[in-house]
Design an enzyme around this catalytic site. Structure first.
Site, short mmCIF file in Angstrom:
data_model
loop_
_atom_site.label_atom_id
_atom_site.label_comp_id
_atom_site.label_asym_id
_atom_site.label_seq_id
_atom_site.Cartn_x
_atom_site.Cartn_y
_atom_site.Cartn_z
N TYR A 1 0.84 -1.21 0.00
CA TYR A 1 0.00 0.00 0.00
C TYR A 1 0.87 1.25 0.00
CZ TYR A 1 -3.70 3.20 1.64
OH TYR A 1 -4.59 4.23 1.78
N GLY B 1 3.04 1.37 -3.00
CA GLY B 1 2.12 1.50 -4.14
C GLY B 1 1.68 2.95 -4.31
N TYR C 1 -4.56 -2.45 19.84
CA TYR C 1 -3.32 -3.14 19.48
C TYR C 1 -2.14 -2.46 20.16
CZ TYR C 1 -6.34 -4.99 15.73
OH TYR C 1 -7.36 -5.56 15.02
N THR D 1 -0.34 7.02 18.10
CA THR D 1 -1.34 8.08 17.86
C THR D 1 -1.80 8.10 16.40
OG1 THR D 1 0.23 9.81 17.23
CG2 THR D 1 -0.20 9.53 19.60
P1 NAD Z 1 -12.64 1.85 0.52
O1 NAD Z 1 -11.96 0.53 0.62
O2 NAD Z 1 -13.94 2.04 1.22
O3 NAD Z 1 -12.88 2.24 -1.00
C1 NAD Z 1 -12.04 1.85 -2.05
C2 NAD Z 1 -12.91 1.53 -3.24
O4 NAD Z 1 -12.06 1.16 -4.35
C3 NAD Z 1 -13.86 0.35 -3.00
O5 NAD Z 1 -15.16 0.67 -3.44
C4 NAD Z 1 -13.24 -0.79 -3.81
O6 NAD Z 1 -14.20 -1.74 -4.23
C5 NAD Z 1 -12.60 -0.03 -4.97
N1 NAD Z 1 -11.49 -0.74 -5.59
C6 NAD Z 1 -10.43 -1.32 -4.99
N2 NAD Z 1 -9.61 -1.87 -5.91
C7 NAD Z 1 -10.17 -1.63 -7.13
C8 NAD Z 1 -9.81 -1.96 -8.47
N3 NAD Z 1 -8.69 -2.67 -8.73
N4 NAD Z 1 -10.62 -1.55 -9.47
C9 NAD Z 1 -11.76 -0.85 -9.20
N5 NAD Z 1 -12.15 -0.52 -7.97
C10 NAD Z 1 -11.37 -0.90 -6.94
O7 NAD Z 1 -11.57 2.94 1.00
P2 NAD Z 1 -11.74 4.49 1.29
O8 NAD Z 1 -11.51 4.70 2.73
O9 NAD Z 1 -12.98 5.00 0.66
O10 NAD Z 1 -10.47 5.07 0.52
C11 NAD Z 1 -10.58 5.64 -0.77
C12 NAD Z 1 -9.22 6.12 -1.22
O11 NAD Z 1 -8.70 7.08 -0.30
C13 NAD Z 1 -8.16 5.03 -1.34
O12 NAD Z 1 -7.38 5.26 -2.47
C14 NAD Z 1 -7.35 5.18 -0.09
O13 NAD Z 1 -6.03 4.74 -0.27
C15 NAD Z 1 -7.42 6.68 0.14
N6 NAD Z 1 -7.22 7.02 1.55
C16 NAD Z 1 -8.20 6.79 2.46
C17 NAD Z 1 -7.98 7.08 3.80
C18 NAD Z 1 -9.04 6.87 4.85
O14 NAD Z 1 -8.78 7.08 6.02
N7 NAD Z 1 -10.26 6.51 4.51
C19 NAD Z 1 -6.75 7.59 4.22
C20 NAD Z 1 -5.75 7.78 3.25
C21 NAD Z 1 -6.01 7.51 1.93
N1 UDP Z 2 -5.94 -0.53 15.85
C1 UDP Z 2 -6.36 -0.98 17.10
N2 UDP Z 2 -7.46 -1.78 17.15
C2 UDP Z 2 -8.16 -2.16 16.04
C3 UDP Z 2 -7.73 -1.69 14.79
C4 UDP Z 2 -6.61 -0.89 14.72
O1 UDP Z 2 -5.75 -0.67 18.13
O2 UDP Z 2 -9.15 -2.89 16.20
C5 UDP Z 2 -4.78 0.38 15.80
C6 UDP Z 2 -3.73 0.06 14.75
O3 UDP Z 2 -2.76 -0.83 15.26
C7 UDP Z 2 -3.16 1.43 14.47
C8 UDP Z 2 -4.35 2.37 14.66
O4 UDP Z 2 -5.29 1.66 15.45
O5 UDP Z 2 -2.17 1.75 15.40
C9 UDP Z 2 -5.01 2.81 13.37
O6 UDP Z 2 -5.27 1.66 12.62
P1 UDP Z 2 -6.08 1.69 11.24
O7 UDP Z 2 -6.03 0.30 10.68
O8 UDP Z 2 -7.39 2.31 11.46
O9 UDP Z 2 -5.27 2.72 10.33
P2 UDP Z 2 -3.73 2.91 9.98
O10 UDP Z 2 -2.88 2.03 10.86
O11 UDP Z 2 -3.62 2.56 8.56
O12 UDP Z 2 -3.50 4.33 10.30
#
Ligand code: NAD
Ligand code: UDP
Length: 311
Positions: free
Chosen positions: A143, A146, A202, A208
């Site tokens: 990720y 990527g 976790y 944070t």
């Molecule tokens: P999500 O998993 O709810 O949504 C992602 C969507 O992309 C889904 O509907 C999934 O079916 C679709 N998808 C995945 N792979 C695909 C593919 N190969 N072809 C077509 N569709 C595909 O996630 P989200 O929280 O809505 O995140 C959306 C975007 O924002 C992502 O790119 C994620 O990396 C980015 N982002 C989200 C957060 C967050 O906290 N929500 C934080 C940082 C970045």
């Molecule tokens: N985490 C946790 N309990 C859960 C899921 C996640 O303590 O049930 C922790 C995880 O280890 C991380 C933080 O919460 O430190 C945020 O995790 P999340 O998967 O939401 O997002 P990211 O780590 O990608 O920021």
């Protein structure tokens, strides 16, 4: 405008589509439903200005659009680690395909990048100039790396081919429509508290995160997309930083003070801290979050309550 939203059936994508439809745009939603679902966009199905295409972005597609919001990619660690090679393909081949489309039709291209490009950060709070501390062969690399390549591709298409790009680095965002099995911390804790089972924290819970409510985030994304001056990358997130233990306690207070907290092993490469410096978003976009955690949690809890009651 005719606007393409990849990942439009997902959490952020579906909220973005709501805003775009309400503004009167024509929206094309592209999704393979890996982590998204039809329910998120149900209210627009049948609307003549809305079109849903089930498509995997790792395959090319030809469409005519004015703007592309590129969000398709699983965002929760459990989902993006389920098939890491597919996650890389989605970020690299998928982003390449969408940039190729943007170039061909001269559409403005928005990339949903992530705070994960900073990895386990040595600089705190994170500024856009910080180049990050990512383990290239760890569990999160599919990720993190990527998305780093996706950013590189966006800037190379911009410099080499003049594609009009916007890049946002999104920090942890939460709100209604997160999947119950999403695996991210806010949805996990809320669902656990509503079911009366122990809250999984976790590690020692001292790591944070800074949690942004979804409506604030979508506003920031749209402001960046429609800004005429700045490509980014721009941090978008809420600078209010909490330990995961504090978050668990906030969920206890909001739902059930008696629900237990259960400590579980910290996953590999879990970032110790994360907080956006949003000076650029403030000055370039006039944007900053407005919804405090307490209010955002309440709105999210109500949404989960409704969905769990309907089961
Ligand atoms: P999500 O998993 O709810 O949504 C992602 C969507 O992309 C889904 O509907 C999934 O079916 C679709 N998808 C995945 N792979 C695909 C593919 N190969 N072809 C077509 N569709 C595909 O996630 P989200 O929280 O809505 O995140 C959306 C975007 O924002 C992502 O790119 C994620 O990396 C980015 N982002 C989200 C957060 C967050 O906290 N929500 C934080 C940082 C970045
Ligand atoms: N985490 C946790 N309990 C859960 C899921 C996640 O303590 O049930 C922790 C995880 O280890 C991380 C933080 O919460 O430190 C945020 O995790 P999340 O998967 O939401 O997002 P990211 O780590 O990608 O920021």
């Amino acid at each position: 405008m005719r606007i393409l939203v990849t990942g439009g059936a997902g959490f952020l994508g579906s909220h973005l589509i709501d805003r775009l439809m309400e503004q009167g745009h024509e929206v094309v939603c592209l999704d393979n439903y890996f982590t998204g679902c039809k329910r998120n966009i149900l209210k627009w199905i049948g609307n003549p200005y809305f079109e849903m295409i089930r498509h995997d972005i790792t395959e090319p597609i030809r469409l005519e659009v004015d703007q592309i919001y590129h969000l398709a990619c699983p965002a929760s660690p459990i989902h993006y680690q389920y098939n890491p090679v597919k996650t890389i393909k989605t970020n690299v081949m998928g982003t390449l395909n969408m940039l190729g489309l943007a170039k061909r039709v001269k559409a403005r291209f928005f990339l949903a990048s992530t705070s994960e490009v900073y990895g386990d950060p040595d600089v705190h709070p994170q500024v856009e100039e910080y180049r990050g501390n990512v383990n290239p062969i760890g569990m999160r690399a599919c990720y993190d790396e990527g998305k780093r390549v996706a950013e590189t591709l966006a800037f190379d298409y911009h410099h080499q081919s003049g594609v009009d790009i916007r890049v946002a680095r999104i920090f942890n965002t939460y709100g209604p429509r997160m999947q119950q099995n999403d695996g991210r911390v806010v949805s996990n804790l809320i669902v656990q508290a509503l079911r009366g089972i122990p809250l999984t924290v976790y590690g020692d819970g001292q790591q944070t995160r800074s949690f942004c409510y979804v409506s604030d985030l979508i506003e920031g994304i749209m402001r960046l997309m429609n800004n005429e001056e700045h490509t980014g990358p721009v941090n978008l997130g809420n600078p209010d930083e909490y330990t995961i233990l504090q978050l668990a306690q906030a969920v206890q207070t909001a739902i059930d003070p008696n629900v237990e907290i259960q400590f579980e092993p910290l996953p590999q490469d879990d970032p110790r801290r994360r907080q956006p410096d949003i000076t650029k978003a403030r000055t370039w976009l006039g944007w900053e979050p407005t919804v405090p955690l307490e209010d955002g949690l309440q709105l999210t809890i109500e949404d989960f309550q409704e969905r769990l009651a309907a089961e």
